[in-house]
Design a protein around this motif. Structure first.
Motif, PDB file in Angstrom:
ATOM      1  N   UNK A 150      -5.596  10.307  -2.400  1.00 51.25           N
ATOM      2  CA  UNK A 150      -4.660  10.346  -1.273  1.00 51.25           C
ATOM      3  C   UNK A 150      -5.321   9.797  -0.004  1.00 51.25           C
ATOM      4  N   UNK A 151      -6.571  10.240   0.205  1.00 52.43           N
ATOM      5  CA  UNK A 151      -7.304   9.834   1.408  1.00 52.43           C
ATOM      6  C   UNK A 151      -7.506   8.319   1.448  1.00 52.43           C
ATOM      7  N   UNK A 152      -7.869   7.735   0.310  1.00 48.68           N
ATOM      8  CA  UNK A 152      -8.132   6.291   0.286  1.00 48.68           C
ATOM      9  C   UNK A 152      -6.838   5.512   0.577  1.00 48.68           C
ATOM     10  N   UNK A 153      -5.719   6.041   0.153  1.00 48.58           N
ATOM     11  CA  UNK A 153      -4.438   5.385   0.462  1.00 48.58           C
ATOM     12  C   UNK A 153      -4.121   5.468   1.965  1.00 48.58           C
ATOM     13  N   UNK A 154      -4.345   6.649   2.525  1.00 46.75           N
ATOM     14  CA  UNK A 154      -4.043   6.806   3.945  1.00 46.75           C
ATOM     15  C   UNK A 154      -4.941   5.917   4.805  1.00 46.75           C
ATOM     16  N   UNK A 155      -6.224   5.887   4.452  1.00 49.02           N
ATOM     17  CA  UNK A 155      -7.168   5.033   5.206  1.00 49.02           C
ATOM     18  C   UNK A 155      -6.801   3.558   5.057  1.00 49.02           C
ATOM     19  N   UNK A 156      -6.411   3.181   3.848  1.00 45.70           N
ATOM     20  CA  UNK A 156      -6.054   1.776   3.593  1.00 45.70           C
ATOM     21  C   UNK A 156      -4.822   1.374   4.404  1.00 45.70           C
ATOM     22  N   UNK A 157      -3.853   2.283   4.488  1.00 42.18           N
ATOM     23  CA  UNK A 157      -2.646   1.983   5.273  1.00 42.18           C
ATOM     24  C   UNK A 157      -3.018   1.698   6.736  1.00 42.18           C
ATOM     25  N   UNK A 158      -3.906   2.535   7.264  1.00 45.53           N
ATOM     26  CA  UNK A 158      -4.337   2.348   8.665  1.00 45.53           C
ATOM     27  C   UNK A 158      -5.033   1.004   8.834  1.00 45.53           C
ATOM     28  N   UNK A 185     -10.005  -9.548   1.983  1.00 45.57           N
ATOM     29  CA  UNK A 185     -10.165  -8.094   2.113  1.00 45.57           C
ATOM     30  C   UNK A 185      -8.886  -7.373   1.713  1.00 45.57           C
ATOM     31  N   UNK A 186      -7.763  -7.936   2.137  1.00 46.61           N
ATOM     32  CA  UNK A 186      -6.461  -7.321   1.836  1.00 46.61           C
ATOM     33  C   UNK A 186      -6.278  -7.229   0.320  1.00 46.61           C
ATOM     34  N   UNK A 187      -6.548  -8.343  -0.363  1.00 46.46           N
ATOM     35  CA  UNK A 187      -6.383  -8.356  -1.823  1.00 46.46           C
ATOM     36  C   UNK A 187      -7.289  -7.322  -2.485  1.00 46.46           C
ATOM     37  N   UNK A 188      -8.534  -7.224  -1.974  1.00 45.03           N
ATOM     38  CA  UNK A 188      -9.494  -6.282  -2.556  1.00 45.03           C
ATOM     39  C   UNK A 188      -8.986  -4.839  -2.383  1.00 45.03           C
ATOM     40  N   UNK A 189      -8.473  -4.559  -1.210  1.00 50.20           N
ATOM     41  CA  UNK A 189      -7.963  -3.202  -0.938  1.00 50.20           C
ATOM     42  C   UNK A 189      -6.759  -2.889  -1.827  1.00 50.20           C
ATOM     43  N   UNK A 201       0.849  -1.206   0.000  1.00 48.76           N
ATOM     44  CA  UNK A 201       0.000   0.000   0.000  1.00 48.76           C
ATOM     45  C   UNK A 201       0.879   1.250   0.000  1.00 48.76           C
ATOM     46  N   UNK A 202       1.960   1.207   0.762  1.00 46.54           N
ATOM     47  CA  UNK A 202       2.878   2.352   0.814  1.00 46.54           C
ATOM     48  C   UNK A 202       3.537   2.557  -0.551  1.00 46.54           C
ATOM     49  N   UNK A 203       3.852   1.443  -1.218  1.00 44.09           N
ATOM     50  CA  UNK A 203       4.464   1.534  -2.557  1.00 44.09           C
ATOM     51  C   UNK A 203       3.483   2.205  -3.532  1.00 44.09           C
ATOM     52  N   UNK A 204       2.214   1.803  -3.416  1.00 44.46           N
ATOM     53  CA  UNK A 204       1.188   2.393  -4.280  1.00 44.46           C
ATOM     54  C   UNK A 204       1.065   3.892  -3.992  1.00 44.46           C
ATOM     55  N   UNK A 205       1.177   4.270  -2.713  1.00 41.91           N
ATOM     56  CA  UNK A 205       1.112   5.691  -2.352  1.00 41.91           C
ATOM     57  C   UNK A 205       2.324   6.440  -2.941  1.00 41.91           C
ATOM     58  N   UNK A 206       3.489   5.821  -2.881  1.00 38.91           N
ATOM     59  CA  UNK A 206       4.687   6.452  -3.484  1.00 38.91           C
ATOM     60  C   UNK A 206       4.464   6.681  -4.980  1.00 38.91           C
ATOM     61  N   UNK A 207       3.909   5.672  -5.614  1.00 39.65           N
ATOM     62  CA  UNK A 207       3.628   5.760  -7.048  1.00 39.65           C
ATOM     63  C   UNK A 207       2.668   6.927  -7.330  1.00 39.65           C
TER      64      UNK A 207
END
Lengths: 149, 201
Positions: free
Chosen positions: A116-124, A134-138, A94-100
């Motif tokens: 940006x928000x969906x990435x931050x929420x997903x990381x949490x 669920x992890x795969x879906x996210x 997820x962090x890699x996707x946020x970097x991208x």
């Protein structure tokens, strides 16, 4: 254009073949044991970085803040480097996707607050731990969001 | 993956290797240090930034350098490119493995052209790092020095230019086979080549 080809002696080659040392399987196992020793400290540091990211991200959502963007990228990249080593590969992905995503924002000069928000929420969420499905879906969702930008 | 297969189980000996670890992030440095301690490396030198690393490079001869792509003030790619051009022998020819998390699109070309032997993606695992170390220890790629590049030959295999394309290098063969420059060999000459004759003592 002048091109020089030079053969350079490989000193490492001679050293690794010297008598002694350890079997390769043992070397890998010992390294993994050593990593276990710093696991707790690194996870603690990872959680601190995630907190810092939560503080920086709103600055970016509020406007075109280059400094915040680069800081968030740097922090997220640190998560990439730590998470996967300690069985938190989902958080790392997820962090890699946020970097991208942040790299694309930087290139285009525009920020999408919802992405940006969906990435931050997903990381949490991923840090809390979720069932595999669920992890795969996210993670698939994050990849799709990043691909749109 | 075999470093010294003579005793049955392949072994690796990094006890005498002089290793430099360059990483600005504390956890990243801890991870690298723990991995190399597990491999049996004795007290690798550590640097948290480019200046500190260059200072060590001026004073100590290294057999292997591991460098993070994210060093803060200067990135790892620029650092390696500077090292290669530094003329600080033998360290300017030392094998360098760059470790990186996410690589920005704008830096992909830089990563390819900086002169590192390998770029390894994080998260790091002991298995991958050791594989790369052994590969670096085995490789015999020549160093290429030209205006735009200084580092190990980026071609791992010599397969020539892509089909239908003219090669860019002076030693690439032309697309068209030209006229023969010398007379064809006779059948007797070919037979002689294939059937070596005993030489009278």
């Amino acid at each position: 254009m002048t091109v020089i080809r030079r053969m350079v002696p490989n000193r490492l080659a001679a050293l690794v073949r010297k008598p002694g040392g350890k079997p390769i399987a043992q070397a890998i196992a010992d390294a993994e044991t050593n990593l276990d020793e710093i696991r707790d400290a690194c996870i603690e540091a990872l959680d601190l970085i995630l907190e810092q990211m939560s503080e920086v991200a709103p600055k970016l959502r509020d406007g075109d803040d280059h400094e915040a963007l680069h800081e968030l990228y740097r922090l997220s990249n640190e998560v990439v480097g730590i998470a996967g080593v300690f069985n938190l590969g989902d958080v790392g992905r997820a962090a890699y996707s946020l970097c991208d995503l942040l790299d694309r924002f930087d290139t285009k000069g525009e920020v999408s607050a919802p992405a940006l928000l969906v990435h931050m929420d997903s990381l949490r969420l991923l840090r809390l731990g979720l069932p595999d499905g669920e992890v795969d879906r996210i993670l698939d969702g994050l990849q799709a969001v990043t691909a749109k930008h | 993956m075999a470093a010294t297969p003579s005793s049955g189980k392949p072994r690796i000996n990094l006890e005498a290797a002089s290793i430099l670890l360059i990483e600005s992030n504390q956890q990243g440095m801890d991870i690298l240090s723990q991995i190399f301690a597990g491999f049996g490396a004795r007290s690798p030198q550590r640097a948290s930034g480019a200046d500190e690393a260059m200072d060590l490079i001026r004073r100590i001869e290294f057999d292997l350098i591991l460098c993070s792509a994210e060093l803060g003030e200067i990135d790892g790619y620029d650092f390696v490119a500077n090292l290669r051009r530094s003329k600080l022998e033998p360290n300017c020819y030392a094998p360098v493995i760059i470790v990186t998390g996410h690589t920005q699109l704008s830096k992909v070309k830089k990563a390819r052209d900086c002169g590192a032997n390998f770029v390894v993606s994080k998260p790091l695992t002991p298995k991958i790092i050791l594989e790369r170390v052994i590969f670096v220890a085995k490789e015999s790629r020549p160093f290429i020095e030209c205006e735009t590049y200084l580092g190990p030959d980026r071609r791992f295999h010599s397969v020539g230019p892509p089909p239908g394309m003219e090669g860019r290098r002076s030693d690439d063969l032309p697309l068209e086979v030209g006229e023969a420059q010398t007379p064809n060999m006779s059948q007797d000459e070919i037979d002689a080549l294939l059937q070596p004759q005993r030489i009278a003592k």
